[in-house]
Design a protein around this motif. Structure first.
Motif, PDB file in Angstrom:
ATOM      1  N   LYS A  34       0.836  -1.202   0.000  1.00  0.00           N
ATOM      2  CA  LYS A  34       0.000   0.000   0.000  1.00  0.00           C
ATOM      3  C   LYS A  34       0.864   1.244   0.000  1.00  0.00           C
ATOM      4  CE  LYS A  34      -4.237  -1.474   2.248  1.00  0.00           C
ATOM      5  NZ  LYS A  34      -5.396  -0.964   2.950  1.00  0.00           N
ATOM      6  N   THR A  35       0.334   2.317  -0.512  1.00  0.00           N
ATOM      7  CA  THR A  35       1.031   3.587  -0.445  1.00  0.00           C
ATOM      8  C   THR A  35       1.165   3.991   1.014  1.00  0.00           C
ATOM      9  OG1 THR A  35       0.054   4.196  -2.540  1.00  0.00           O
ATOM     10  CG2 THR A  35       1.004   5.971  -1.252  1.00  0.00           C
ATOM     11  N   VAL A  37       0.985   6.222   3.806  1.00  0.00           N
ATOM     12  CA  VAL A  37       0.327   7.501   4.055  1.00  0.00           C
ATOM     13  C   VAL A  37       1.016   8.289   5.160  1.00  0.00           C
ATOM     14  CG1 VAL A  37      -1.936   6.801   3.228  1.00  0.00           C
ATOM     15  CG2 VAL A  37      -1.345   6.402   5.602  1.00  0.00           C
ATOM     16  N   ASP A  39       4.085   9.056   5.230  1.00  0.00           N
ATOM     17  CA  ASP A  39       5.222   9.775   4.684  1.00  0.00           C
ATOM     18  C   ASP A  39       4.828  11.227   4.393  1.00  0.00           C
ATOM     19  OD1 ASP A  39       7.399  10.731   3.380  1.00  0.00           O
ATOM     20  OD2 ASP A  39       7.472   9.162   1.856  1.00  0.00           O
TER      21      ASP A  39
END
Lengths: 183, 567
Positions: A34-35, A37, A39
């Motif tokens: 998953k991306t 989040v 960051d």
């Protein structure tokens, strides 16, 4: 999988020249992750590196009798946009750190040769591979080959093919249409 | 398509014959069938407007700011959107979590949502296959979960019915476990796939591979053109060449003059009347004004996508049943299923350097299930898997993974590269009571409504199957004649297959199922659930065509029952 592991994962796949871009084009991120989040680090602006990035691009994709070069199609500006907007701050830091070791000048081609050799050398330990170079090379190719002039004049982009021929006889030496891309 | 049918001020008219919740593949079919049978229908979509042709993207890659690469800013607000979904030109199609709310993950989950008119019917993979009695009988034969209350003969006429309207291209193959349908002419295998098809049959005892059956037209039909080989379906097809709510069911429903449609209308609950033991309508939250309305109807079709239809049920009639409408069986929210994938092989096909492919075909190959079919018995797991994929000639992007630079390098990668064969496996997930979704009342969405909590994972049967999915994939690449075979297993979070199913299963007994054989909620017979929520098992076969057929079948039953005054 954390991002550091995922970079290693990708690097173990490198050298397999026939893998489609899909695994790499998402910015060194395997499909199942998953991306991140969390960051939220400030993004880096690569505009100040335009000259160096353009020179690296021109060394990798130079002008020839058959092609415009990276600089002639303003590849550097496209590359800056991609690096600014499409990479996580962690990836940006990795690329920025790599660029710091390079300077725009006569010795650059030699440096690129060393990086390219180290990156694709199967004996280079995974944690010593110049991963930034792999990411940069991919972004340079994307910037260049999706350029309008390259797509329509060097390759043979057709916006609406209108028909399908899965057994089309071609000259293997001819430049190819970029089918499959752009969707 | 005109604006006429879009009654954005539906609040003026509060009473309808039928309400359809959701405008995706199932909702579109419910609206079409109900309006064509003469009912006044209100269709409710929680997302915004997304109009055929007008709102589609027609840019070439070089016209896009990031050349089709998604930005980080767009990605971090959509953490579930990865790989093929993560393209600049389609990012805005997917749910922005900062606007629509997160969900809770007890176990890792991917919920790929699109909240706008047409739902995921504008974003689907379009692979369209019939299920068979291999699927419908499996639970009963193996003693898994509960028996499907229907068999292939019950749904076959409805497959015929929907296929004729949708337009499915495909080849008749005479397989009893992947029945043939009403097909338009098939797309064609390319030269490398034809060779691989021949080699596969020769080397692996007649194993079958053929062109994927897809809801893309190979011949024009009324109001829609045949495929123009752009393969840009996800950006919207100006030609209407693939089946979506926008291209197909919505125009048909609008033509009847019986359809009203409201967007930005989030259905919060089904209104339930304790005395009549029936639904009286739905409560709707206008997501733009935060006002709520009550719409009344004789019947309600929940087609909000599997997990959201169950969310609506869980929020309904909680004064009668704590767990919501349909929870009396104890099965509401349970038996979450998906198709597990993220398991690929690539192989290099030698030769064919002097052949290329012109045009972008909107489908690839299909290899139907062979494990645990007929005389094939696997001891390590139940059920089986199928494969999609195909052969393609490498383009310039291979240069990223090749050593070298300079004029010769550029010259080389501008030419076509090797042909490569890609196989991607799709495996069946067994229904398991412990795989569940629940309402998380601690965490609220932006409208103050409880979010879903996902607690589902692959179990031992799926994990054992995955090993075999990989081994068989490699064996088939070898049979094709592929070299340098690469295996990639990235693991599978539930939901990532975007084939989420179950949570309000059909069955034969109100004590063990949420819906009966006609998709009626046992606890409120004028409420029908016909999307993925209703599935009793998952098959390994793409499910959308089955949702369409079950929806049309349920509408027919509902309208007949209304005529007989039985609802």
């Amino acid at each position: 999988m954390d991002r550091r592991k995922s970079l290693q994962y990708i690097s173990t796949l490198m050298g397999a020249s026939f893998i489609s871009a899909e695994l790499f084009i998402t910015g060194c991120k395997p499909a199942a992750e998953k991306t991140d989040v969390s960051d939220t680090t400030e993004n880096i602006n690569f505009s100040s590196e335009l000259a160096l990035l353009s020179s690296i691009g021109e060394i990798i994709l130079p002008a020839s009798g058959k092609h415009p070069g990276f600089k002639a199609v303003n590849g550097g500006e496209m590359l800056v946009t991609l690096l600014n907007d499409c990479y996580t701050s962690e990836q940006q830091q990795m690329i920025q750190k790599g660029l710091k070791g390079l300077s725009d000048g006569e010795g650059l081609a030699g440096e690129i040769a060393k990086l390219d050799a180290a990156y694709f050398d199967a004996t280079t330990p995974a944690d010593q591979k110049p991963v930034f170079y792999g990411a940069l090379k991919e972004a340079i190719l994307l910037s260049y080959f999706t350029n309008e002039k390259v797509m329509t004049e060097v390759l043979s982009y057709v916006k609406v093919p209108g028909k399908h021929d899965g057994s089309m006889k071609v000259d293997p030496e001819a430049y190819t249409t970029v089918y499959g891309f752009g969707a | 398509m005109s604006d006429i049918y879009i009654n954005l001020d539906a609040s003026k008219d509060m009473t309808y014959n039928a309400i359809v919740v959701g405008s995706g593949i199932s909702g579109g079919w419910a609206a079409k069938e109900l309006t064509e049978k003469g009912l006044k229908v209100l269709m409710l979509e929680r997302g915004g407007d997304y109009r055929h042709v007008r709102d589609y993207n027609d840019s070439s890659v070089f016209e896009r700011e990031h050349r089709s690469k998604a930005t980080i800013a767009e990605s971090i607000i959509r953490p579930d959107i990865v790989t093929w979904m993560q393209k600049e030109q389609v990012m805005k199609s997917w749910v922005d979590e900062t606007k629509e709310g997160k969900y809770t993950e007890v176990k890792p989950f991917k919920w790929v949502r699109s909240y706008r008119l047409g739902g995921r019917s504008t974003l689907w993979g379009r692979q369209s296959y019939r299920w068979s009695d291999l699927d419908f009988e499996a639970n009963a034969k193996e003693g898994i979960a509960v028996d499907w209350p229907i068999r292939y003969k019950d749904i076959a006429p409805w497959y015929d019915h929907v296929e004729k309207f949708v337009g499915i291209s495909g080849s008749a193959e005479g397989l009893s476990h992947l029945p043939d349908g009403q097909f338009l002419p098939p797309f064609e295998l390319n030269i490398v796939e034809k060779q691989a098809q021949k080699n596969l049959a020769e080397k692996l005892n007649g194993r079958r591979m053929f062109i994927g059956r897809v809801a893309n037209l190979t011949k024009p039909v009324e109001g829609r053109l045949n495929c123009q080989f752009r393969n840009r379906c996800w950006e919207g097809c100006h030609f209407g060449a693939y089946f979506s709510t926008q291209s197909s069911t919505l125009p048909a429903a609008a033509k009847t003059g019986n359809l009203s449609l409201a967007v930005n209308s989030l259905v919060t609950r089904v209104l339930y009347d304790k005395d009549s033991k029936k639904a009286t309508g739905v409560e709707v939250l206008d997501t733009e004004t935060n006002q709520t309305y009550e719409y009344k109807s004789k019947i309600v079709f929940l087609c909000a996508s599997a997990l959201n239809s169950t969310w609506v049920l869980m929020n309904s009639a909680t004064d009668v049943w704590e767990g919501g409408l349909g929870s009396s069986s104890g099965e509401l929210g349970h038996n979450v299923m998906d198709h597990h994938y993220n398991l690929l092989t690539y192989g290099r096909m030698e030769g064919f350097k002097d052949y290329a492919e012109f045009g972008n075909r909107p489908t690839g190959i299909y290899i139907p299930r062979f494990a645990n079919v007929g005389n094939d018995k696997r001891t390590a797991y139940l059920r089986g898997f199928g494969y999609q994929g195909g052969a393609a000639k490498a383009d310039w992007s291979r240069g990223s993974n090749m050593p070298g630079f300079g004029a010769d390098f550029l010259d080389d990668i501008s030419k076509g590269g090797d042909w490569n064969f890609r196989l991607m496996a799709f495996g069946e997930v067994l229904p398991d009571h412990s795989n569940k979704i629940t309402l998380d009342r601690e965490n609220k969405d932006p409208w103050g409504l409880p979010v879903l909590s996902m607690d589902a994972e692959l179990k031992a049967n799926e994990m054992a199957m995955r090993k075999d999915m990989m081994e068989e994939s490699v064996a088939m690449q070898e049979a094709f004649g592929a070299k340098d075979i690469i295996r990639i297993d990235q693991g599978h979070d539930m939901g990532h297959g975007i084939h989420e199913m179950g949570t309000a299963r059909m069955g034969r007994d109100p004590k063990t199922s949420v819906l009966n054989s006609n998709n009626q909620v046992w606890d409120a017979p004028n409420v029908f659930v016909t999307d993925g929520a209703c599935m009793t098992s998952a098959s390994c076969v793409n499910p959308s065509l089955t949702y369409m057929a079950l929806t049309a079948r349920a509408v027919n039953f509902a309208v007949e029952s209304l005529k007989k005054q039985e609802l």
